[in-house]
Design an enzyme around this catalytic site. Structure first.
Site, PDB file in Angstrom:
ATOM      1  N   HIS A 129      -3.576   1.864 -14.038  1.00  0.00           N
ATOM      2  CA  HIS A 129      -4.366   2.757 -13.177  1.00  0.00           C
ATOM      3  C   HIS A 129      -3.456   3.931 -12.807  1.00  0.00           C
ATOM      4  CE1 HIS A 129      -6.256   4.009  -9.357  1.00  0.00           C
ATOM      5  NE2 HIS A 129      -7.333   3.320  -9.703  1.00  0.00           N
ATOM      6  N   ASP A 206       1.241  -4.498  -9.919  1.00  0.00           N
ATOM      7  CA  ASP A 206       0.054  -3.925  -9.285  1.00  0.00           C
ATOM      8  C   ASP A 206      -1.017  -5.016  -9.311  1.00  0.00           C
ATOM      9  OD1 ASP A 206      -2.383  -2.794  -8.776  1.00  0.00           O
ATOM     10  OD2 ASP A 206      -2.085  -1.024 -10.022  1.00  0.00           O
ATOM     11  N   GLN A 209      -6.337  -5.738  -8.900  1.00  0.00           N
ATOM     12  CA  GLN A 209      -7.480  -6.418  -9.521  1.00  0.00           C
ATOM     13  C   GLN A 209      -7.260  -7.920  -9.676  1.00  0.00           C
ATOM     14  OE1 GLN A 209     -10.294  -5.005  -9.952  1.00  0.00           O
ATOM     15  NE2 GLN A 209      -9.720  -2.843  -9.783  1.00  0.00           N
ATOM     16  N   LYS A 232     -10.656  -4.459  -1.941  1.00  0.00           N
ATOM     17  CA  LYS A 232     -11.068  -5.067  -3.210  1.00  0.00           C
ATOM     18  C   LYS A 232     -11.111  -6.584  -3.100  1.00  0.00           C
ATOM     19  CE  LYS A 232      -8.997  -1.408  -6.042  1.00  0.00           C
ATOM     20  NZ  LYS A 232     -10.136  -0.611  -6.473  1.00  0.00           N
ATOM     21  N   CYS A 370     -10.088   6.086 -13.476  1.00  0.00           N
ATOM     22  CA  CYS A 370      -8.701   6.309 -13.000  1.00  0.00           C
ATOM     23  C   CYS A 370      -7.685   5.804 -14.015  1.00  0.00           C
ATOM     24  CB  CYS A 370      -8.440   5.642 -11.660  1.00  0.00           C
ATOM     25  SG  CYS A 370      -9.464   6.261 -10.351  1.00  0.00           S
TER      26      CYS A 370
HETATM   27  N1  PLP Z   1      -4.387  -0.322  -9.204  1.00  0.00           N
HETATM   28  C1  PLP Z   1      -5.470  -0.817  -9.805  1.00  0.00           C
HETATM   29  C2  PLP Z   1      -5.309  -1.736 -10.971  1.00  0.00           C
HETATM   30  C3  PLP Z   1      -6.738  -0.493  -9.328  1.00  0.00           C
HETATM   31  O1  PLP Z   1      -7.819  -0.990  -9.916  1.00  0.00           O
HETATM   32  C4  PLP Z   1      -6.850   0.366  -8.207  1.00  0.00           C
HETATM   33  C5  PLP Z   1      -8.177   0.777  -7.703  1.00  0.00           C
HETATM   34  O2  PLP Z   1      -9.144   0.780  -8.417  1.00  0.00           O
HETATM   35  C6  PLP Z   1      -5.683   0.849  -7.614  1.00  0.00           C
HETATM   36  C7  PLP Z   1      -4.468   0.481  -8.140  1.00  0.00           C
HETATM   37  C8  PLP Z   1      -5.732   1.730  -6.407  1.00  0.00           C
HETATM   38  O3  PLP Z   1      -6.241   1.034  -5.315  1.00  0.00           O
HETATM   39  P1  PLP Z   1      -6.523   1.767  -3.919  1.00  0.00           P
HETATM   40  O4  PLP Z   1      -7.417   2.935  -4.249  1.00  0.00           O
HETATM   41  O5  PLP Z   1      -7.194   0.739  -3.108  1.00  0.00           O
HETATM   42  O6  PLP Z   1      -5.213   2.220  -3.384  1.00  0.00           O
END
Ligand code: PLP
Length: 411
Positions: A129, A206, A209, A232, A370
């Site tokens: 992401h 990260d 998900q 999430k 993203c």
């Molecule tokens: N990393 C991953 C794999 C994501 O799916 C997301 C959000 O979709 C993020 C980071 C960013 O999360 P946040 O917008 O809650 O900071």
């Protein structure tokens, strides 16, 4: 044989816990398949946050009055619940942030300041992401370091052999997603962490998900950092978590200045608080943290193995169904996959699909998700993504399938 909500009383009960699902959108029963973007909140989380909004409010850590004590206590209780959820060694290793994005930015900045110099290298993967790419790029630019990329194959599986080749004596950190938000791939992070540690390279995971769907044990994983977002995992927006091993956090300088992060301020020198407070500048979203605690409490009360099995069933069912649609291509078919199905249908713009599905009451995500490098990998501009949570049903997947068949016939 598929598990159906009508055959499983637990799922019927779970579904009732999420009041938002029980309504019509555009005149149709609401079907929410955009859980990877944000998940819905159970009544228990709403109630806990309402209780605090109605009865208790005082800025945390700063006063001796009843209200401040109530919120401080609940905030620190939530930290302990997160510690327990991740099996971290101590609550000091749990930092509240505003979300995964801020957590990764914190590490990229503070770890970068402490440990990364000109000519050093950072490794990320092609399936990240943007939140796990851009902060590292910004830090590399600032510190004069280079970014290296682990590629994935067309099936959505990372090329692990590349990790061994990419790590050099200049590598300072490796950052990888636990579960891809576009491909659904569940990466073998235990193996990746072991490979990196063999060469003394710390690893940030990260977990945006993954944390909502799988049990996470940071001690068993031995990861150095783990980041996730409250919104999430059935909690509120505006709150997130960074787990970090004390040995790193102690040595990293603060990310933001002001508020709880100080020990003593003078004009000649400021000294900093201990972890985790060193990284919690300003008034944190304590109501959000309390809501996240309630979400974790809710998840802890569920039958986790049943939920994992059920979510896998939803993935299998949706993959099987969508594959029956002529001209539909699924992106990412890793053997280890979470409940995310990204796809396109020949001749139909993904935005048209998303808009028309919405008119049928079905919420999916459309766009670049993203993850520009994933779009570039497959040579597409956009994708449609359906993503599942344990409150979704096989009937909802059937409704998506029928809606797509109808839309295909229309075009
Ligand atoms: N990393 C991953 C794999 C994501 O799916 C997301 C959000 O979709 C993020 C980071 C960013 O999360 P946040 O917008 O809650 O900071």
């Amino acid at each position: 044989m598929s598990i159906s909500i009508h055959m499983n009383p637990d799922l019927f009960k779970i579904r009732k816990d999420f009041p938002i699902l029980d309504q019509k959108v555009n005149g149709k029963p609401f079907i929410y398949l955009d859980n990877a973007a944000t998940s819905q909140r159970p009544q228990q989380v709403i109630d806990r946050m309402n209780e605090f909004s109605h009865r208790f409010n005082g800025n945390i850590h700063r006063a001796t009055h009843f209200m401040a004590n109530k919120t401080t206590e609940a905030f620190e209780e939530s930290r302990e619940m997160v510690r327990n959820y991740l099996n971290a060694v101590e609550p000091a290793e749990i930092i509240f942030t505003h979300g995964t994005t801020e957590s990764i930015n914190l590490v990229a900045f503070s770890f970068g300041e402490a440990f990364i110099s000109k000519g050093d290298e950072v490794i990320v993967t092609e399936m990240e992401h943007h939140a796990n790419i851009v902060p590292w790029q910004m830090m590399c630019e600032r510190r004069g370091a280079g970014l290296k990329i682990v590629p994935f194959g067309d099936n959505g599986v990372l090329d692990l052999d590349q990790i061994d080749k990419l790590i050099t004596d200049k590598t300072r950190i490796l950052a990888v997603t636990h579960v891809s938000n576009t491909l659904g791939t569940v990466n073998p992070i235990t193996e990746i962490i072991a490979k990196a540690h063999l060469k003394n390279v710390p690893v940030l995971i990260d977990g945006a998900q993954a944390a909502p769907h799988f049990s996470i044990d940071v001690q068993a994983l031995d990861c150095d950092f783990y980041a996730f977002s409250g919104h999430k995992m059935y909690g509120p927006t505006g709150i997130g978590v960074l787990y970090g091993k004390r040995k790193w956090l102690d040595l990293m300088p603060p990310f933001l200045g002001g508020g709880e992060m100080i020990d003593r301020v003078t004009f000649s020198k400021t000294t900093y608080n201990e972890i985790p407070y060193k990284f919690e500048a300003g008034t944190p979203d304590y109501l959000g943290a309390i809501g996240l605690g309630a979400a974790i409490d809710y998840l802890n009360r569920q039958d986790k193995p049943m939920i994992e099995r059920y979510e896998r069933e939803l993935l299998l069912e949706s993959t099987l169904k969508l594959k029956q649609i002529d001209g539909l291509k699924i992106y990412g078919e890793a053997p280890e996959k979470a409940g995310v199905v990204s796809f396109n249908i020949d001749g139909i713009h993904p935005f048209d699909l998303g808009t028309l599905l919405d008119q049928m009451g079905i919420a999916v995500r459309t766009g670049r998700l993203c993850a520009d490098p994933v779009m570039d990998h497959f040579g597409v501009e956009n994708m449609v993504r359906a993503s599942f949570a344990f409150y979704n049903t096989v009937e909802e997947i059937e409704a998506l399938y029928i809606a797509l068949i109808r839309l295909k016939a229309m075009f």
